[in-house]
Design a protein around this motif. Structure first.
Motif, short mmCIF file in Angstrom:
data_model
loop_
_atom_site.label_atom_id
_atom_site.label_comp_id
_atom_site.label_asym_id
_atom_site.label_seq_id
_atom_site.Cartn_x
_atom_site.Cartn_y
_atom_site.Cartn_z
N ARG A 11 0.83 -1.21 0.00
CA ARG A 11 0.00 0.00 0.00
C ARG A 11 0.87 1.26 0.00
N ARG B 288 0.90 4.33 -2.71
CA ARG B 288 0.89 5.76 -2.38
C ARG B 288 2.02 6.50 -3.08
N ALA C 70 -8.91 -0.85 -5.50
CA ALA C 70 -9.81 0.07 -4.81
C ALA C 70 -9.02 1.13 -4.05
N TYR C 71 -7.96 0.72 -3.39
CA TYR C 71 -7.12 1.64 -2.63
C TYR C 71 -6.50 2.68 -3.58
N ARG D 46 -7.52 3.60 -6.57
CA ARG D 46 -8.55 4.47 -7.13
C ARG D 46 -9.08 5.46 -6.10
N SER D 47 -9.11 5.06 -4.82
CA SER D 47 -9.58 5.98 -3.78
C SER D 47 -8.64 7.17 -3.65
N MET D 48 -7.41 7.00 -4.10
CA MET D 48 -6.43 8.08 -4.07
C MET D 48 -6.28 8.76 -5.43
N GLY E 30 -15.45 -0.43 -7.83
CA GLY E 30 -16.07 0.88 -8.03
C GLY E 30 -15.95 1.50 -9.39
N HIS E 31 -15.20 0.91 -10.30
CA HIS E 31 -15.05 1.48 -11.63
C HIS E 31 -14.95 0.35 -12.63
#
Length: 143
Positions: free
Chosen positions: A84, A88, A109-110, A112-114, A133-134
Motif C-alpha cells: 500500500r 501511495r 480500490a485503494y 482508485r480511492s487516491m 467501483g469502476h
C-alpha cells in the motif's frame, strides 16, 4: 492579507517528484502467481523510462523466511502494508495476470480511492471489477 493554502502530503510528494525531475513511478499489482509476468512488465515499463516498484516476495514459493505459518501470517500483513505504501508512492498502477483476487481488488480500490490511474494487462469484463467501483480501463498491449 493572503493566506497560503496548506498542501496535503500527497501534493507535497507530487511537488517533490516534479522538483527532482523524477520519471513516472508505476507500481505493479496482481497475484504473485504471476511473478514471471510482473518481471516482464517491470522490464517493459523500465525500458519505457519509468521507475517500477512491485511485490518483492513470492510467498507462494517455498522459502525459509515464511516457512513458519505464524511468522508467515505476520509477514503477509507487513508486506500488504508495504505494498500500500508503494501504491501511495506511485503515479499509476499496472495490474498483471488474467485473474483478479480479493487482495488485488483491494489494491485497485485503494489506488482508485487516491485518484491513481489503473491500467490492466488483460481485458476484464466490467462485472469482474465492479466491486472496486469502476469499470476496466481496458487492456494494455505493450507486451
Amino acid at each position: 492579507m493572503a493566506y497560503s493554502q496548506r498542501l496535503t502530503p500527497e501534493e507535497k510528494l507530487a511537488d517533490a517528484k516534479r522538483l527532482l525531475s523524477l520519471p513516472r513511478i508505476v507500481v505493479i499489482c496482481g497475484s504473485t502467481r504471476f511473478m514471471a509476468e510482473m518481471n516482464e512488465a517491470d522490464l517493459r515499463e523500465t525500458q519505457a523510462g519509468k521507475i517500477v516498484v512491485k511485490p518483492g516476495c513470492d510467498m507462494k514459493s517455498p522459502h525459509e523466511l515464511w516457512s513458519n505459518p505464524v511468522e508467515a501470517e505476520a509477514l503477509k500483513v507487513r508486506l500488504d502494508d508495504l505494498h500500500r505504501a508503494k501504491i501511495r508512492l506511485a503515479d499509476e498502477v499496472l495490474v498483471v495476470g488474467d485473474y483478479i483476487g480479493d487482495s488485488t481488488r483491494a489494491e485497485i480500490a485503494y489506488a482508485r480511492s487516491m485518484g491513481k490511474p489503473v491500467r490492466f494487462r488483460h481485458p476484464f469484463p466490467d462485472y469482474e471489477i465492479e466491486s472496486v467501483g469502476h469499470s476496466s480501463t481496458g487492456p494494455t498491449t505493450e507486451l
